[in-house]
Design a protein around this motif. Structure first.
Motif, PDB file in Angstrom:
ATOM      1  N   TYR A  30      58.607  52.217  -3.051  1.00 47.09           N
ATOM      2  CA  TYR A  30      59.159  53.418  -2.432  1.00 47.09           C
ATOM      3  C   TYR A  30      60.676  53.446  -2.584  1.00 47.09           C
ATOM      4  O   TYR A  30      61.253  54.465  -2.972  1.00 47.09           O
ATOM      5  CB  TYR A  30      58.785  53.497  -0.943  1.00 47.09           C
ATOM      6  CG  TYR A  30      59.394  54.712  -0.292  1.00 47.09           C
ATOM      7  CD1 TYR A  30      58.730  55.931  -0.322  1.00 47.09           C
ATOM      8  CD2 TYR A  30      60.657  54.665   0.290  1.00 47.09           C
ATOM      9  CE1 TYR A  30      59.300  57.064   0.226  1.00 47.09           C
ATOM     10  CE2 TYR A  30      61.233  55.786   0.841  1.00 47.09           C
ATOM     11  CZ  TYR A  30      60.556  56.986   0.805  1.00 47.09           C
ATOM     12  OH  TYR A  30      61.132  58.106   1.331  1.00 47.09           O
ATOM     13  N   ILE A  31      61.322  52.341  -2.284  1.00 47.70           N
ATOM     14  CA  ILE A  31      62.782  52.279  -2.372  1.00 47.70           C
ATOM     15  C   ILE A  31      63.253  52.546  -3.804  1.00 47.70           C
ATOM     16  O   ILE A  31      64.212  53.281  -4.021  1.00 47.70           O
ATOM     17  CB  ILE A  31      63.300  50.918  -1.870  1.00 47.70           C
ATOM     18  CG1 ILE A  31      63.083  50.820  -0.359  1.00 47.70           C
ATOM     19  CG2 ILE A  31      64.775  50.728  -2.193  1.00 47.70           C
ATOM     20  CD1 ILE A  31      63.304  49.431   0.203  1.00 47.70           C
ATOM     21  N   GLU A  32      62.557  51.976  -4.779  1.00 42.15           N
ATOM     22  CA  GLU A  32      62.959  52.119  -6.181  1.00 42.15           C
ATOM     23  C   GLU A  32      62.673  53.502  -6.758  1.00 42.15           C
ATOM     24  O   GLU A  32      63.427  53.989  -7.591  1.00 42.15           O
ATOM     25  CB  GLU A  32      62.257  51.064  -7.033  1.00 42.15           C
ATOM     26  CG  GLU A  32      62.721  49.650  -6.750  1.00 42.15           C
ATOM     27  CD  GLU A  32      61.885  48.600  -7.460  1.00 42.15           C
ATOM     28  OE1 GLU A  32      60.893  48.961  -8.141  1.00 42.15           O
ATOM     29  OE2 GLU A  32      62.223  47.416  -7.334  1.00 42.15           O
ATOM     30  N   THR A  33      61.600  54.143  -6.332  1.00 37.56           N
ATOM     31  CA  THR A  33      61.176  55.371  -7.002  1.00 37.56           C
ATOM     32  C   THR A  33      61.214  56.636  -6.154  1.00 37.56           C
ATOM     33  O   THR A  33      61.285  57.728  -6.709  1.00 37.56           O
ATOM     34  CB  THR A  33      59.748  55.218  -7.563  1.00 37.56           C
ATOM     35  OG1 THR A  33      58.855  54.936  -6.495  1.00 37.56           O
ATOM     36  CG2 THR A  33      59.683  54.121  -8.603  1.00 37.56           C
ATOM     37  N   CYS A  34      61.160  56.511  -4.843  1.00 37.03           N
ATOM     38  CA  CYS A  34      61.018  57.696  -3.997  1.00 37.03           C
ATOM     39  C   CYS A  34      62.216  57.986  -3.099  1.00 37.03           C
ATOM     40  O   CYS A  34      62.426  59.129  -2.702  1.00 37.03           O
ATOM     41  CB  CYS A  34      59.781  57.557  -3.110  1.00 37.03           C
ATOM     42  SG  CYS A  34      58.264  57.166  -3.977  1.00 37.03           S
ATOM     43  N   LYS A  35      62.968  56.952  -2.772  1.00 35.59           N
ATOM     44  CA  LYS A  35      64.039  57.091  -1.778  1.00 35.59           C
ATOM     45  C   LYS A  35      65.097  58.101  -2.195  1.00 35.59           C
ATOM     46  O   LYS A  35      65.637  58.821  -1.359  1.00 35.59           O
ATOM     47  CB  LYS A  35      64.687  55.735  -1.511  1.00 35.59           C
ATOM     48  CG  LYS A  35      65.678  55.767  -0.383  1.00 35.59           C
ATOM     49  CD  LYS A  35      66.219  54.399  -0.070  1.00 35.59           C
ATOM     50  CE  LYS A  35      67.209  54.514   1.074  1.00 35.59           C
ATOM     51  NZ  LYS A  35      67.762  53.222   1.431  1.00 35.59           N
ATOM     52  N   GLU A  36      65.387  58.181  -3.482  1.00 34.99           N
ATOM     53  CA  GLU A  36      66.433  59.090  -3.954  1.00 34.99           C
ATOM     54  C   GLU A  36      66.148  60.541  -3.557  1.00 34.99           C
ATOM     55  O   GLU A  36      67.047  61.267  -3.148  1.00 34.99           O
ATOM     56  CB  GLU A  36      66.575  58.979  -5.468  1.00 34.99           C
ATOM     57  CG  GLU A  36      67.718  59.788  -6.030  1.00 34.99           C
ATOM     58  CD  GLU A  36      67.876  59.587  -7.522  1.00 34.99           C
ATOM     59  OE1 GLU A  36      68.221  60.572  -8.191  1.00 34.99           O
ATOM     60  OE2 GLU A  36      67.643  58.476  -8.013  1.00 34.99           O
ATOM     61  N   CYS A  37      64.905  60.964  -3.679  1.00 33.74           N
ATOM     62  CA  CYS A  37      64.545  62.347  -3.352  1.00 33.74           C
ATOM     63  C   CYS A  37      64.094  62.524  -1.902  1.00 33.74           C
ATOM     64  O   CYS A  37      64.356  63.550  -1.287  1.00 33.74           O
ATOM     65  CB  CYS A  37      63.426  62.831  -4.260  1.00 33.74           C
ATOM     66  SG  CYS A  37      63.884  62.888  -5.993  1.00 33.74           S
ATOM     67  N   HIS A  38      63.378  61.537  -1.366  1.00 29.04           N
ATOM     68  CA  HIS A  38      62.746  61.690  -0.058  1.00 29.04           C
ATOM     69  C   HIS A  38      63.483  61.003   1.084  1.00 29.04           C
ATOM     70  O   HIS A  38      63.068  61.127   2.234  1.00 29.04           O
ATOM     71  CB  HIS A  38      61.305  61.166  -0.108  1.00 29.04           C
ATOM     72  CG  HIS A  38      60.413  61.977  -0.991  1.00 29.04           C
ATOM     73  ND1 HIS A  38      59.965  63.225  -0.649  1.00 29.04           N
ATOM     74  CD2 HIS A  38      59.895  61.709  -2.219  1.00 29.04           C
ATOM     75  CE1 HIS A  38      59.194  63.696  -1.622  1.00 29.04           C
ATOM     76  NE2 HIS A  38      59.145  62.801  -2.587  1.00 29.04           N
ATOM     77  N   GLY A  39      64.533  60.270   0.791  1.00 31.04           N
ATOM     78  CA  GLY A  39      65.275  59.586   1.841  1.00 31.04           C
ATOM     79  C   GLY A  39      64.569  58.333   2.317  1.00 31.04           C
ATOM     80  O   GLY A  39      63.722  57.781   1.620  1.00 31.04           O
ATOM     81  N   GLY A  40      64.911  57.884   3.513  1.00 34.38           N
ATOM     82  CA  GLY A  40      64.350  56.659   4.064  1.00 34.38           C
ATOM     83  C   GLY A  40      62.846  56.705   4.215  1.00 34.38           C
ATOM     84  O   GLY A  40      62.254  57.758   4.399  1.00 34.38           O
ATOM     85  N   GLY A  41      62.232  55.543   4.153  1.00 38.10           N
ATOM     86  CA  GLY A  41      60.774  55.443   4.229  1.00 38.10           C
ATOM     87  C   GLY A  41      60.189  55.866   5.549  1.00 38.10           C
ATOM     88  O   GLY A  41      59.073  56.366   5.607  1.00 38.10           O
ATOM     89  N   CYS A 110      63.455  50.010   5.747  1.00 40.86           N
ATOM     90  CA  CYS A 110      63.980  50.253   4.399  1.00 40.86           C
ATOM     91  C   CYS A 110      64.999  51.372   4.377  1.00 40.86           C
ATOM     92  O   CYS A 110      65.367  51.854   3.328  1.00 40.86           O
ATOM     93  CB  CYS A 110      62.863  50.534   3.415  1.00 40.86           C
ATOM     94  SG  CYS A 110      62.009  52.090   3.686  1.00 40.86           S
ATOM     95  N   ASN A 111      65.470  51.829   5.504  1.00 36.33           N
ATOM     96  CA  ASN A 111      66.433  52.934   5.516  1.00 36.33           C
ATOM     97  C   ASN A 111      67.810  52.468   5.182  1.00 36.33           C
ATOM     98  O   ASN A 111      68.251  51.441   5.348  1.00 36.33           O
ATOM     99  CB  ASN A 111      66.442  53.601   6.892  1.00 36.33           C
ATOM    100  CG  ASN A 111      65.146  54.339   7.121  1.00 36.33           C
ATOM    101  OD1 ASN A 111      64.496  54.788   6.191  1.00 36.33           O
ATOM    102  ND2 ASN A 111      64.765  54.467   8.370  1.00 36.33           N
TER     103      ASN A 111
END
Length: 111
Positions: A30-41, A110-111
């Motif tokens: 999630y941190i590597e692929t999703c955080k950029e668009c979706h923010g913190g987990g 992971c925020n």
């Protein structure tokens, strides 16, 4: 008898470690692929209940991939969702999303 109890305890400890490892892998993905668009987990995972995340991640995350592939706003993620990397990592991502869903009571760090 003592050996039996030690074996059972070791087996349970190993099994619980393996389950956490999948959640940890999902968090890393999630941190590597999703955080950029979706923010913190926490925000994304807590946006849906466990049952809904599990349904979205059925068949190696097919529904989640289709949501991204059908959105023009998510065009930067299309190569990832069309890759074998996504289908390979979908189970770990599901474990992360279900573990920290709105009704789970857990909070990721992971925020």
């Amino acid at each position: 008898m003592r050996t039996f109890y030690a074996t059972v305890a070791l087996t349970l400890l190993t099994a619980s470690s393996m389950l956490n490892a999948a959640t940890y892998k999902g968090q890393k993905i999630y941190i590597e692929t999703c955080k950029e668009c979706h923010g913190g987990g926490q925000a994304l995972a807590a946006s849906k209940k466990q049952r809904i995340w599990a349904k979205m991640m059925d068949n190696q995350g097919e529904k989640l991939a289709q949501i991204h592939l059908n959105s023009k706003k998510a065009d930067a993620s299309w190569p990832y969702f069309n890759s074998k990397t996504y289908t390979k990592n979908a189970k770990h991502l599901e474990d992360f999303l279900v573990e920290y869903a709105a009704d789970s009571g857990n909070v990721p760090a992971c925020n």
